[in-house]
Scaffold this motif. Structure first.
Motif, mmCIF file in Angstrom:
data_model
loop_
_atom_site.group_PDB
_atom_site.id
_atom_site.type_symbol
_atom_site.label_atom_id
_atom_site.label_comp_id
_atom_site.label_asym_id
_atom_site.label_seq_id
_atom_site.Cartn_x
_atom_site.Cartn_y
_atom_site.Cartn_z
ATOM 1 N N ASP A 87 0.816 -1.216 0.000
ATOM 2 C CA ASP A 87 0.000 0.000 0.000
ATOM 3 C C ASP A 87 0.847 1.262 0.000
ATOM 4 O OD1 ASP A 87 -2.148 -1.706 0.185
ATOM 5 O OD2 ASP A 87 -2.284 -1.552 2.378
ATOM 6 N N ARG A 88 2.149 1.098 0.269
ATOM 7 C CA ARG A 88 3.072 2.230 0.374
ATOM 8 C C ARG A 88 2.570 3.225 1.420
ATOM 9 N NH1 ARG A 88 6.464 2.133 -4.095
ATOM 10 N NH2 ARG A 88 7.044 4.312 -3.834
ATOM 11 N N ARG A 89 2.168 2.682 2.560
ATOM 12 C CA ARG A 89 1.640 3.488 3.657
ATOM 13 C C ARG A 89 2.327 3.067 4.958
ATOM 14 N NH1 ARG A 89 -1.115 7.895 4.007
ATOM 15 N NH2 ARG A 89 -2.662 7.119 5.492
ATOM 16 N N LEU A 118 12.188 3.954 2.267
ATOM 17 C CA LEU A 118 11.078 3.011 2.112
ATOM 18 C C LEU A 118 10.797 2.746 0.636
ATOM 19 C CD1 LEU A 118 8.651 4.344 4.878
ATOM 20 C CD2 LEU A 118 10.268 2.455 5.014
ATOM 21 N N ARG A 119 10.896 3.779 -0.185
ATOM 22 C CA ARG A 119 10.675 3.578 -1.624
ATOM 23 C C ARG A 119 11.715 2.645 -2.217
ATOM 24 N NH1 ARG A 119 9.106 9.072 -1.382
ATOM 25 N NH2 ARG A 119 11.239 9.772 -1.778
ATOM 26 N N GLU A 120 12.927 2.681 -1.672
ATOM 27 C CA GLU A 120 14.001 1.819 -2.164
ATOM 28 C C GLU A 120 13.958 0.429 -1.554
ATOM 29 O OE1 GLU A 120 17.572 3.894 -1.301
ATOM 30 O OE2 GLU A 120 17.104 5.621 -2.574
ATOM 31 N N GLY A 121 13.023 0.197 -0.626
ATOM 32 C CA GLY A 121 12.942 -1.114 0.014
ATOM 33 C C GLY A 121 14.002 -1.347 1.068
ATOM 34 N N ASP A 369 1.776 8.336 6.841
ATOM 35 C CA ASP A 369 2.477 8.897 5.684
ATOM 36 C C ASP A 369 2.431 7.913 4.538
ATOM 37 O OD1 ASP A 369 4.037 11.045 4.539
ATOM 38 O OD2 ASP A 369 5.725 9.653 4.548
ATOM 39 N N SER A 370 2.632 8.418 3.334
ATOM 40 C CA SER A 370 2.738 7.608 2.129
ATOM 41 C C SER A 370 4.085 7.877 1.489
ATOM 42 C CB SER A 370 1.605 7.939 1.138
ATOM 43 O OG SER A 370 0.339 7.740 1.714
ATOM 44 N N TRP A 371 4.600 6.907 0.741
ATOM 45 C CA TRP A 371 5.864 7.143 0.056
ATOM 46 C C TRP A 371 5.781 6.667 -1.386
ATOM 47 C CZ3 TRP A 371 5.269 3.144 3.530
ATOM 48 C CH2 TRP A 371 5.471 1.858 3.037
#
Length: 371
Positions: A87-89, A118-121, A369-371
């Protein structure tokens, strides 16, 4: 309720059912959580999930926290970090005892700052950075003393109280209209009217005394709702059916739907009245079928029983129908003791420590938050 039925349990500092972290990374993050508890008296858990299955992450995290009961009873010093990778949350659910040290805005900033990682895992460095930020923000001196009675409400309890406020005002307004029609100059009716006004308001204030709503908030909101519903019942009595039903149904509809969509409790009167007005306006399209059915039922009942008047006081009486989930575990401590030392021995790792909650509660404070 079906969604909430599958709430995961927090038994370790890091709950990672999807295996997003390696065993070594899990151990490092768990050790940081155990150290945070020993140094700052904060029991923080991390729950990593792929998705919350369409449920808002705020509601999901609150349900997990309520099941976990992280922190100590009375001190409410638990903290839950939930990350939904798919969900990227992310959500940082804060216990009541920590809300003065870690505000909603500060919690959101901590999560937002780790968006690139987080976007990069890169979960491990992101988690460690969030834990470090919590360590800098919180202070044991600001926590309630051990054994202190908890006076906080959960977000669910706050929603139910607001709903009870609406229902009480709805019924009281109808009773007041009936007494007015019967004649307030009658001493008996005057006494009944005073009791109808005073007793429910006193009960609401006494019930809400331990909650986040101030007595002024309760009394003003309750009085405004009674006046609004009284006007609706009066219009209905004067055969202005459409406007009467609008005043009676739309606010009640917003009371039912609004709290379910709001992630934070309504604590200010300005927010409360804004919510009522906007909620009622936005409820108009959804309420058209309800109004149509209600109008048909009302007309059918009126045609079947023409002698019954909404405001009559005859012998027959009146007739009305009215991409991450963080999990936490305890660092092997005695929940009945106020000591917060981490007692992990050399033959047991931090990642396998018992991290069950000690009765703490969260009222919905925190950041997302979202990313």
């Amino acid at each position: 309720m079906l969604v909430l039925a599958a709430v995961p349990s927090i038994t370790r500092p890091v709950m990672d059912p999807q295996g997003m972290l390696t065993p070594q990374e899990t151990e490092v993050v768990s050790r940081a959580l155990v150290d945070l508890r020993a140094q700052k008296q904060v029991q923080m858990a991390v729950l990593l999930v792929d998705t919350t299955d369409g449920q808002p992450i705020e509601d999901y995290a609150e349900a997990v926290f309520r099941e976990w009961k992280g922190g100590e009873a009375g001190r409410d010093n638990g903290l839950l970090l939930v990350i939904a990778r798919g969900d990227r949350r992310s959500r940082l659910e804060v216990g009541y005892g920590l809300e003065s040290s870690l505000t909603d805005g500060e919690a959101t900033d901590l999560l937002h700052a780790q968006g690139p990682l987080l976007r990069e895992g890169r979960f491990e460095p992101a988690l460690l950075a969030i834990i470090a930020g919590v360590r800098e923000q919180v202070s044991p001196e600001n926590l309630p003393s051990p054994g202190a009675a908890s006076t906080s409400w959960t977000r669910f309890e706050s929603r139910m109280f607001l709903l009870a406020l609406f229902v009480t005002a709805y019924v009281v307004a109808r009773l007041l209209l009936q007494l007015q029609v019967s004649g307030l100059r009658d001493a008996k009716n005057s006494v009944l009217a005073a009791m109808v006004v005073a007793l429910p308001s006193a009960a609401l204030v006494s019930i809400g005394w331990s909650g986040p709503h101030s007595p002024v908030f309760i009394l003003v909101a309750y009085g405004a709702l009674v006046g609004l519903f009284f006007c609706g019942w009066s219009l209905l009595q004067r055969k202005q059916t459409l406007w009467g039903l609008l005043l009676l149904i739309l606010p009640m509809w917003s009371a039912l739907v609004g709290p379910l969509r709001s992630h934070e409790p309504l604590l200010e009167l300005s927010d409360f009245f804004r919510w009522i007005v906007l909620g009622s306006l936005l409820s108009v399209p959804a309420s058209i079928p309800v109004l149509f059915v209600g109008l048909i039922i009302y007309r059918v009942l009126r045609n079947q029983r023409p002698l019954v008047d909404w405001g009559s006081s005859g012998s027959g009486g009146s007739s009305s129908s009215s991409d991450w989930t963080v999990s936490a575990s305890s660092s092997s401590y005695d929940s009945s003791s106020s000591s917060w030392s981490s007692s992990s021995s050399s033959d047991s790792s931090s990642s396998s420590s018992d991290w069950g909650g000690g009765g703490g509660s969260s009222g919905g404070g925190g950041g997302s938050d979202s990313w």
